[in-house]
Each structure stands twice: as C-alpha cells, then as structure tokens.
Design an enzyme around this catalytic site. Sequence first.
Site: not given
Length: 410
Positions: A27, A115, A198-199, A258, A291, A332, A354
């Site tokens: 997402p 989502q 989305h948790g 956040n 990580r 990643g 991405r």
Amino acid sequence: GLSSAIFTPLRIGNGKITLSHRLVLAPLTRNRGVPLKPNATPEDPNRIWYPGDLIKEYYIQRTTPGGLLITEGLPPNLEGNGMPGVPGLFCEEQKKGWKSVVDAVHEKGGYIYAQLWNAGRASIPQHTGMPTISASATPYEGDELYSYPPPGSSKQVMYRDFPPVELSHEGIKKQIADYVAAAKAAVEECGFDGVEIHGGNGYLPEQFLSSNINKRNDEYGGSPEKRCRFVLELMDALAGAIGEDRLAIRLTPFGLFNQTRGMQRMETWGHLCKELKKKHNLSYVHFLEPRYEQVHSLEEKKKYLESWGFKDVDLKVFRDIFGDTPFFSAGGWNDKNTWGVLEEKIYDAFAIGRLFLSTPDLVNSRFKKGQPLNAYDRSRFYGPFPDPEVGYTDYPIFEDVEKSGKPLVT
C-alpha cells in the site's frame, strides 16, 4: 531466478484465492485522488477525493495474472483522512471509482485488497473540518509539522497546536461502525477480494496500542492487554461483517512513525497477535521489518531497537504465533535481497512499495528475467500535483527505459 519460491503459488483467503507469485504491491499513499468539489475556495474547501482514471491506470499497470495488489490506505470516514488527495471509501462517488478500479484489475486476472486507514491524531482539524481523534488527547511532542498548509494558507502548522480529542466509548463504537461500513462497501459494492486493516505506522489502531499515546485508564488502556482491546474489537466486528477469509491486518510492532514511542512492545503485540490467531483465521497478516523505518536511517533505528533490548530482533516470533496464516513482510525488499529468503519459511510473500511504483513490470519482466529496476523519484511521492501522472503512471516498462531517459537502479 524462475526456480525461486517467489514464483510458486500461495493460497490466501483460507484457500479461496491462489496467488500465482509472491510479490505483492504494498500500500502506497500517493495523493492522486480527484477532488469532489473542483471549484473549492478557502472558505469552502474540498475535503473529499475519489479515484479517477489515473488511479485506475496505476493499478492496471501493476496487475499481473494471479498477483495481489493492496491499495493505498482508504479513509473509512471524513475524520479518518490524514492527507489531501487521498481517495476514501465512504461516499457514492468513491465507491463507483473503486468499483471501476477493481473491475479493471479483475479483467487482467489480478486480485486486489482495499487497505482501510484511519489516521487518528495524524491529521489537523483544518484539513478534515472536524476535530482530530485518538485513544487519548495526547498531543505530538516537539515541533513536528503537518505536511500540508491548512486550506487557504501557505504556512504549515505544528501538530502539537491541535491536539486530538479522546474517543468516548460512543466514539469508539462509531469509528468501528465506519470501518465496518467501508469494509462492506469494499467487498459487496466495489468487488474487492478482501480488506486489509492498517494497524501500524502510528495511525488510529496503533495509537491505542502505543503506551506513550494511549493514556487511558478504562478498559481500553493501562496495560498491554487493555491497549489491544480496540484493535481486537475492530477485527471481531469486521470478521462478522465480511468474513475472516476476506480480512487481513498490517502491523508495525517496532515502528516509530508518527511518534509511536511506546514501551512493552513484545507484551503488547505478542498479546494482540495471540488473540488474533486464537479468534480468527485471517486471510493473511502483513508486517513491517523491524529495522525498516520511514523516518529514520537504518543506523538510527538500530539504536532505538538496541535501547529496547532488541539487538537482533526479527519477525520470527510473530511468524511462530501465526503459524500457517500466510505471512507477508514489507520494508526494504528489492531484486537483490529477496532470493533464497522465502525458502527459509519465515515469510510467505514480499510486499514491495516504492520499487513497484517505479517499476510497473516488476514481476514478469524485471524479477523473472533479471533486468534492473527503475529508480524512483521521491519528490513525486506525495501529491496533490497539477501534473499527477508524473512519477506515478509514466514510469516505463523495461523495453521503453532507454527511450524514456529515466534512470535505472544502479
């Protein structure tokens, strides 16, 4: 190469869906929605966006037969939307737009989950026109700015100047009801194959899970078990409404995004996951690598993990809890570090964001044939933009890379 477990089938949805490969579109919020009120003014700003043809094109480009896409986070209500340009799932225009997206993905043989994302306190009232909400009235710390100037202004404001309102018991019920309504609309009206909650990432569910944000001393806070209650009630309600075979969740137990700086990570997320496994046979679960962090370098994140006593932490502890529930990992992953990993049986699939944005033919061209991926343009991640297709639907397939002049990952 082709003999990798990446290209073997995976059953999700309690066996109802068989994916043809294990590279999932993660997402990604990209703020490309169409404003419902195109002639908005500062006095009467637009607050609702819906998916138009451009968003449809983005998902079509990344659809493969038997592949799974997960949409950007869709707010289930007005107060749940954390950013401008994000298409939600709470009004007719949005439902119509998403149905068009879903139909197009299905036509190409793909699968798609919606989502659902409620930003909670990660918003400002000027953007939604409503008070921001959270587990507690805990303001942000420090000078962190909301990413967008309020409507009619050119100057950003600090989150801490607009603290959230603590949700009452009635307020909690309303938020859960709005999630349920959006989930039912997703599967019954739009035709989505399922819903992922989305948790993570410091949004509303994780605000309840985080001890530094959730300061309640009722049945929704005060201990790891009580901090899990909101998420467990939410998942119970959703499972009852749409069926657990169409329900999944994304969690970030080691996240900082956040300002989730809570303690008792293993106690909290361990309890949450054991309860979820005990109560529900979910379609899949989706975790972010410990990580990986959106706002910190690997080095900075490593220091945080070590300070919590998690020197060599990985997701295996959660895999062990969930057992045979399909287990997705995000954060990643690329065309260099994924080979041989699924064979270790900790993960069942990779969610890639991405690089899947920048490489529409990621699966069948690049991964299968060993061709390099397109580099992404970070400056075009978060709209709204006057030219929204740039850095969104204009990334080339491999055959067109040279002609396009766009860079590859070196």
